[in-house]
Design an enzyme around this catalytic site. Structure first.
Site, PDB file in Angstrom:
ATOM      1  N   GLY A   1       0.825   0.627   3.941  1.00  0.00           N
ATOM      2  CA  GLY A   1       0.541   0.153   3.622  1.00  0.00           C
ATOM      3  C   GLY A   1      -1.110  -0.201   3.446  1.00  0.00           C
TER       4      GLY A   1
ATOM      5  CE1 TYR B   1      -1.112 -10.415  12.164  1.00  0.00           C
ATOM      6  CE2 TYR B   1      -1.686 -12.213  11.132  1.00  0.00           C
ATOM      7  CZ  TYR B   1      -1.891 -10.404  11.247  1.00  0.00           C
ATOM      8  OH  TYR B   1      -2.356 -10.011  10.616  1.00  0.00           O
TER       9      TYR B   1
END
Length: 246
Positions: free
Chosen positions: A17, A149
């Site tokens: 990523g 998150y």
């Protein structure tokens, strides 16, 4: 090319990523890049793709693992010029669904891991080094299922402000990059077979009308890592397709 010639960099979460794309870009600019992650097979593949790189497996939330990483950097003998504290995880769950285990795992990796990555690097940081932390647009948004998150990424943003002040006397710059939706494997982990559908839905609501590419985040990180951003301290650079800007 060559903005980081002769420099030494560390990229956590560097096997896939955004981390992998950034490690490739830093190496292309002349840096020797140390990458770390928990999966040795993926790290080996990443080193082959990056070129001028060294892999040290480990978990950013484990102090002994980070000590082992930085011992390898110390052995390289040139100090440390760039730290990209990028390793992070996500877990989507509403308040009533969120477990203590999942909450702790998020904060261990995203917050404690960022803290250990930077604190353990301090003895090696050269004057005028650059430290870049990965936050997220979720740090300011309020999307359902993203509370833990988002809170973890807001903590990362707070770290950068204080650390920029603490380390500024040595010319060490601490900044943040905040990606919006980016096409990485995290979509598959979060949504499974619905990943492509979810990306299309999110993209439709962005000024860019598409999600980002990891290389676009890597370009922003490289700017913050280089002397081109020499007067940028404590900033938060959004690379989000306009998500948090309008």
């Amino acid at each position: 090319m060559g903005q980081l010639e002769g420099k030494t960099a560390v990229v956590t979460g560097g096997s896939a990523g955004i981390g992998l794309a950034t490690a490739k870009r830093l190496a292309a600019e002349g840096a020797h890049v140390f990458i770390t992650g928990r999966r040795e097979t993926e790290l080996e593949k990443a080193v082959a793709a990056i070129g001028n790189a060294t892999a040290v497996s480990g978990d950013v939330s484990v102090a002994a693992d980070m000590d082992r990483l930085y011992e390898r950097v110390r052995e390289h003998g040139q100090g440390l010029d760039v730290v990209f504290a990028n390793a992070g995880i996500n877990h989507i769950a509403t308040l009533d669904q969120l477990t203590e285990e999942a909450h702790d795992a998020l904060f261990d990796t995203n917050v404690k891991g960022t803290f250990l990555t930077v604190q353990k690097a301090l003895p090696l940081l050269n004057d005028h080094a650059s430290v870049i932390l990965t936050s997220s647009t979720a740090a300011e948004g309020g999307a359902a299922g993203m509370s833990a998150y988002g809170a973890s990424k807001a903590a990362v943003r707070a770290y950068a402000r204080a650390w920029a002040d603490e380390l500024g006397s040595r010319g060490i710059r601490v900044n943040v990059v905040s990606p919006g939706p980016v096409n990485t494997s995290l979509w598959d982990k979060a949504f499974g077979d619905r990943a492509e559908e979810m990306m299309e839905t999110v993209a439709a609501g962005l000024p860019s009308k598409r999600v980002g590419d990891p290389d676009e985040i890597a370009a922003a990180v490289t700017f913050l890592a280089s002397s081109e951003s020499s007067f940028v301290y404590g900033a938060n650079l959004y690379v989000d397709g306009g998500l948090n800007q309008i």
